[in-house]
Design an enzyme around this catalytic site. Structure first.
Site, PDB file in Angstrom:
ATOM      1  N   THR A 179       4.855  -0.871  18.278  1.00 29.02           N
ATOM      2  CA  THR A 179       4.282   0.303  17.858  1.00 29.02           C
ATOM      3  C   THR A 179       3.353  -0.311  16.674  1.00 29.02           C
ATOM      4  O   THR A 179       2.265   0.188  16.731  1.00 29.02           O
ATOM      5  CB  THR A 179       6.082   0.210  16.413  1.00 29.02           C
ATOM      6  OG1 THR A 179       7.174   0.051  16.922  1.00 29.02           O
ATOM      7  CG2 THR A 179       5.362   1.048  15.636  1.00 29.02           C
ATOM      8  N   GLU A 195       9.138   1.738   6.319  1.00 26.53           N
ATOM      9  CA  GLU A 195       8.959   2.302   7.842  1.00 26.53           C
ATOM     10  C   GLU A 195       8.949   3.509   6.498  1.00 26.53           C
ATOM     11  O   GLU A 195       7.349   4.522   7.458  1.00 26.53           O
ATOM     12  CB  GLU A 195       9.803   2.024   8.194  1.00 26.53           C
ATOM     13  CG  GLU A 195      10.205   1.304   8.929  1.00 26.53           C
ATOM     14  CD  GLU A 195       9.626   0.700   9.736  1.00 26.53           C
ATOM     15  OE1 GLU A 195       8.365   1.445  10.789  1.00 26.53           O
ATOM     16  OE2 GLU A 195       9.066  -1.010  11.428  1.00 26.53           O
ATOM     17  N   GLU A 198       7.566   8.163  14.237  1.00 27.54           N
ATOM     18  CA  GLU A 198       7.945   7.417  12.402  1.00 27.54           C
ATOM     19  C   GLU A 198       9.269   7.919  11.600  1.00 27.54           C
ATOM     20  O   GLU A 198       8.965   7.493  10.721  1.00 27.54           O
ATOM     21  CB  GLU A 198       6.460   7.076  12.080  1.00 27.54           C
ATOM     22  CG  GLU A 198       5.456   6.367  12.689  1.00 27.54           C
ATOM     23  CD  GLU A 198       6.209   4.942  12.926  1.00 27.54           C
ATOM     24  OE1 GLU A 198       6.375   4.561  11.544  1.00 27.54           O
ATOM     25  OE2 GLU A 198       5.395   3.658  13.491  1.00 27.54           O
ATOM     26  N   HIS A 220       4.868   4.929   6.910  1.00 28.70           N
ATOM     27  CA  HIS A 220       4.476   5.649   7.861  1.00 28.70           C
ATOM     28  C   HIS A 220       3.762   6.684   8.623  1.00 28.70           C
ATOM     29  O   HIS A 220       3.324   7.209   8.600  1.00 28.70           O
ATOM     30  CB  HIS A 220       4.919   5.081   9.435  1.00 28.70           C
ATOM     31  CG  HIS A 220       4.533   3.108   8.751  1.00 28.70           C
ATOM     32  ND1 HIS A 220       5.212   1.744   9.315  1.00 28.70           N
ATOM     33  CD2 HIS A 220       4.076   1.793   7.943  1.00 28.70           C
ATOM     34  CE1 HIS A 220       5.211   0.763   8.887  1.00 28.70           C
ATOM     35  NE2 HIS A 220       4.469   1.239   8.027  1.00 28.70           N
ATOM     36  N   GLU A 243       8.847  -3.140  17.734  1.00 26.17           N
ATOM     37  CA  GLU A 243       8.560  -3.076  16.718  1.00 26.17           C
ATOM     38  C   GLU A 243       7.171  -4.098  17.091  1.00 26.17           C
ATOM     39  O   GLU A 243       5.740  -3.704  16.835  1.00 26.17           O
ATOM     40  CB  GLU A 243       9.142  -4.359  15.431  1.00 26.17           C
ATOM     41  CG  GLU A 243       9.216  -3.958  14.592  1.00 26.17           C
ATOM     42  CD  GLU A 243       9.699  -2.571  13.593  1.00 26.17           C
ATOM     43  OE1 GLU A 243       8.548  -2.476  13.716  1.00 26.17           O
ATOM     44  OE2 GLU A 243      10.361  -2.150  13.014  1.00 26.17           O
ATOM     45  N   HIS A 283       7.191  -7.137  10.407  1.00 25.84           N
ATOM     46  CA  HIS A 283       8.227  -7.155  10.653  1.00 25.84           C
ATOM     47  C   HIS A 283       8.324  -7.285  12.316  1.00 25.84           C
ATOM     48  O   HIS A 283      10.253  -7.424  12.712  1.00 25.84           O
ATOM     49  CB  HIS A 283       8.260  -5.068  11.118  1.00 25.84           C
ATOM     50  CG  HIS A 283       8.166  -4.343   9.962  1.00 25.84           C
ATOM     51  ND1 HIS A 283       8.054  -2.762   9.528  1.00 25.84           N
ATOM     52  CD2 HIS A 283       8.150  -4.843   8.844  1.00 25.84           C
ATOM     53  CE1 HIS A 283       7.993  -2.821   8.412  1.00 25.84           C
ATOM     54  NE2 HIS A 283       7.577  -3.268   7.745  1.00 25.84           N
ATOM     55  N   ASP A 333       1.851  -3.475   9.288  1.00 32.46           N
ATOM     56  CA  ASP A 333       3.328  -3.982   8.514  1.00 32.46           C
ATOM     57  C   ASP A 333       4.047  -3.897   9.789  1.00 32.46           C
ATOM     58  O   ASP A 333       5.156  -4.396   9.453  1.00 32.46           O
ATOM     59  CB  ASP A 333       3.359  -2.291   8.140  1.00 32.46           C
ATOM     60  CG  ASP A 333       3.567  -2.147   6.369  1.00 32.46           C
ATOM     61  OD1 ASP A 333       3.384  -3.085   6.042  1.00 32.46           O
ATOM     62  OD2 ASP A 333       3.349  -0.534   6.150  1.00 32.46           O
ATOM     63  N   GLU A 334       3.969  -3.208  10.913  1.00 35.73           N
ATOM     64  CA  GLU A 334       4.691  -3.516  12.544  1.00 35.73           C
ATOM     65  C   GLU A 334       4.616  -4.951  12.720  1.00 35.73           C
ATOM     66  O   GLU A 334       5.711  -5.268  12.688  1.00 35.73           O
ATOM     67  CB  GLU A 334       4.197  -2.811  12.938  1.00 35.73           C
ATOM     68  CG  GLU A 334       4.262  -1.166  12.700  1.00 35.73           C
ATOM     69  CD  GLU A 334       5.619  -0.443  12.746  1.00 35.73           C
ATOM     70  OE1 GLU A 334       6.656  -1.882  12.407  1.00 35.73           O
ATOM     71  OE2 GLU A 334       5.534   0.661  12.816  1.00 35.73           O
ATOM     72  N   TRP A 352       1.043  -1.286  -0.104  1.00 41.60           N
ATOM     73  CA  TRP A 352      -0.055   0.066  -0.371  1.00 41.60           C
ATOM     74  C   TRP A 352       0.748   0.919  -0.189  1.00 41.60           C
ATOM     75  O   TRP A 352       1.622   1.433   0.379  1.00 41.60           O
ATOM     76  CB  TRP A 352      -0.901   0.144   1.299  1.00 41.60           C
ATOM     77  CG  TRP A 352      -0.042   0.358   2.253  1.00 41.60           C
ATOM     78  CD1 TRP A 352      -0.551  -1.382   3.615  1.00 41.60           C
ATOM     79  CD2 TRP A 352       0.079   0.968   3.178  1.00 41.60           C
ATOM     80  NE1 TRP A 352       0.581  -0.628   4.369  1.00 41.60           N
ATOM     81  CE2 TRP A 352       0.523   1.132   4.125  1.00 41.60           C
ATOM     82  CE3 TRP A 352       0.056   2.348   3.078  1.00 41.60           C
ATOM     83  CZ2 TRP A 352       0.902   1.655   5.790  1.00 41.60           C
ATOM     84  CZ3 TRP A 352       0.369   3.608   4.255  1.00 41.60           C
ATOM     85  CH2 TRP A 352       0.835   3.069   5.251  1.00 41.60           C
TER      86      TRP A 352
END
Length: 428
Positions: A256, A200, A162, A203, A253, A289, A285-286, A116
């Site tokens: 987050t 990252e 971020e 974000h 992570e 990660h 995403d986090e 995305w």
């Protein structure tokens, strides 16, 4: 990327650290082994034992009480404790693990063609045209008006964190044996660092664009805070050790993901589904990660359990702190403490979350089950880490009781990020 915002004090450590005979050497001359080495070449357990007079402590039984250290160790002693992780035999572990990282870590990145992008989640003038774009912005601003100031402060703090990405990319590039030496290395470790940073990077962009369009944020003050934070940098214990560093980022992570997930839930409840979608995408995403860094540390626990658990104990004794702890806006001298208090009060990120993350990682890495291959220091580190959640819970309960007895009243704190509008927070 976000770090834990807990007011809890670090717990006292147990035992005396081992010191390697190689501590004083310059390990920057160590060259990363060829990626052609296979996983089979890696020994199950890398034996590296303390040669100091304290080695006899390895015979202590688990049942024997371990007295706390009464004398605070100096900075030089602490540095020597983790510097031993830069010995060639330690860095060799990471070199041998490169084929494993290629197969088990890199697949957790998404190709740019599939990932995305901020323009997918927010109004795009090129796609909507003038009238459509202005209509979409009016709708976005109307929904944003329903987000309480306290949650908006947490959102801004997360976004500023971020946006300090240049600092965070430099962190794994300091880890010996895995860093991207040329800036375009083809090793699995270097490709992960660059790919992780690229993911990252979206974000902060997405959150910043949302805030700009919402009209509820003083963007100049926010931008100024980002500028000051990047200029201030961040401090991390054992900055060059990949063992300590990967533990740090794995914890971070997960923190987050929790923070963005809680934000998505709260703003969604206040009617802002666009912001909830943005925060939800970041959370996803986090989580990927987190999975990557948790796998890496899990592998270190598998092949070198004594070093891994001692590194975990080292990091937890010094407490995992947020990389944005040095944030400043040029006005509020206690900005970070006030932001942390807002996060605690709104439930975006709390001291209980900190404890929960530690409990989760202890389970993931099966720390309680460690036995074979541990030195005396390793056993003490294992026992300390496994007992830490209970100690933190006790501290939470005592702090809650004290707060109830004191009946501490909220303090009205103006935040420059939201045009100095006051937010009521309870200052620890």
């Amino acid at each position: 990327m976000m770090m834990a915002t807990t007011p809890l004090l670090a717990m006292p450590g147990h035992g005396v650290p081992c010191e390697s005979a190689n501590t004083k050497q310059n390990y920057y001359s160590f060259k990363l082994a060829s990626s052609a080495r296979t996983r089979d070449a890696l020994p199950r357990i890398i034996n590296w034992r303390c040669r100091s007079s304290h080695s006899s402590r390895g015979a202590m039984t688990m049942a024997a009480p371990v007295p706390p250290v009464l004398k605070r160790r100096g900075k030089q002693d602490e540095e020597e404790e983790w510097m031993g992780y830069l010995a060639p035999e330690k860095l060799e572990v990471l070199a041998h693990l490169e084929p494993w990282a290629e197969a088990h870590v890199l697949p957790l990145l998404k190709p740019a063609e599939e990932a995305w992008q901020p323009s997918d989640l927010l109004p795009d003038p090129a796609a909507l045209g003038d009238e459509g774009f202005h209509a979409a912005c009016r709708e976005l601003r109307a929904r944003a008006a329903g987000v309480p100031d306290a949650h908006l402060v947490c959102l801004v703090g997360n976004m500023i964190t971020e946006e300090a990405l240049p600092t965070y990319q430099s962190v794994p590039n300091r880890f010996e044996a895995v860093r991207d030496l040329t800036g375009a290395d083809a090793t699995a470790w270097a490709r992960w660092i660059r790919g992780w940073s690229a993911e990252e990077n979206r974000h902060g962009d997405a959150l910043s664009r949302y805030m700009y369009l919402s009209g509820r944020v003083d963007m100049r003050q926010v931008d100024r805070t980002v500028h000051l934070l990047i200029a201030s940098g961040m401090a991390m214990n054992a900055a060059r050790s990949p063992y300590h560093g990967f533990i740090y980022v794995a914890f971070q992570e997960r923190a987050t993901a929790i923070s963005h997930g809680n934000t998505a839930r709260h703003v969604g409840a206040h009617g802002d589904h666009v912001l909830a979608r943005v925060c939800g995408a970041i959370m996803a995403d986090e989580k990927r990660h987190e999975a990557a860094y948790t796998r890496i540390v899990g592998k270190l626990f598998e092949v070198d359990p004594d070093a891994a658990v001692r590194a975990l104990g080292y990091m937890m004794r010094r407490r995992i702190t947020m990389p944005a702890a040095l944030m400043a806006d040029g006005r509020d001298a206690d900005l970070y403490a006030h932001y942390a208090a807002a996060a605690q009060q709104t439930g975006v990120y709390t001291a209980s979350d900190y404890r929960g993350i530690l409990e989760h990682l202890i389970r993931q890495w099966r720390v309680e089950d460690l036995a074979a291959g541990l030195s005396g220091e390793g056993r003490r580190a294992r026992d300390y880490v496994c007992g830490l959640p209970r100690k933190i819970r006790t501290m939470e309960e005592k702090a809650h009781d004290r707060a109830a007895q004191a009946q501490k009243k909220p303090t009205s704190v103006p935040f420059s990020w939201i045009f100095d509008r006051p937010v009521s927070v309870v200052i620890p």
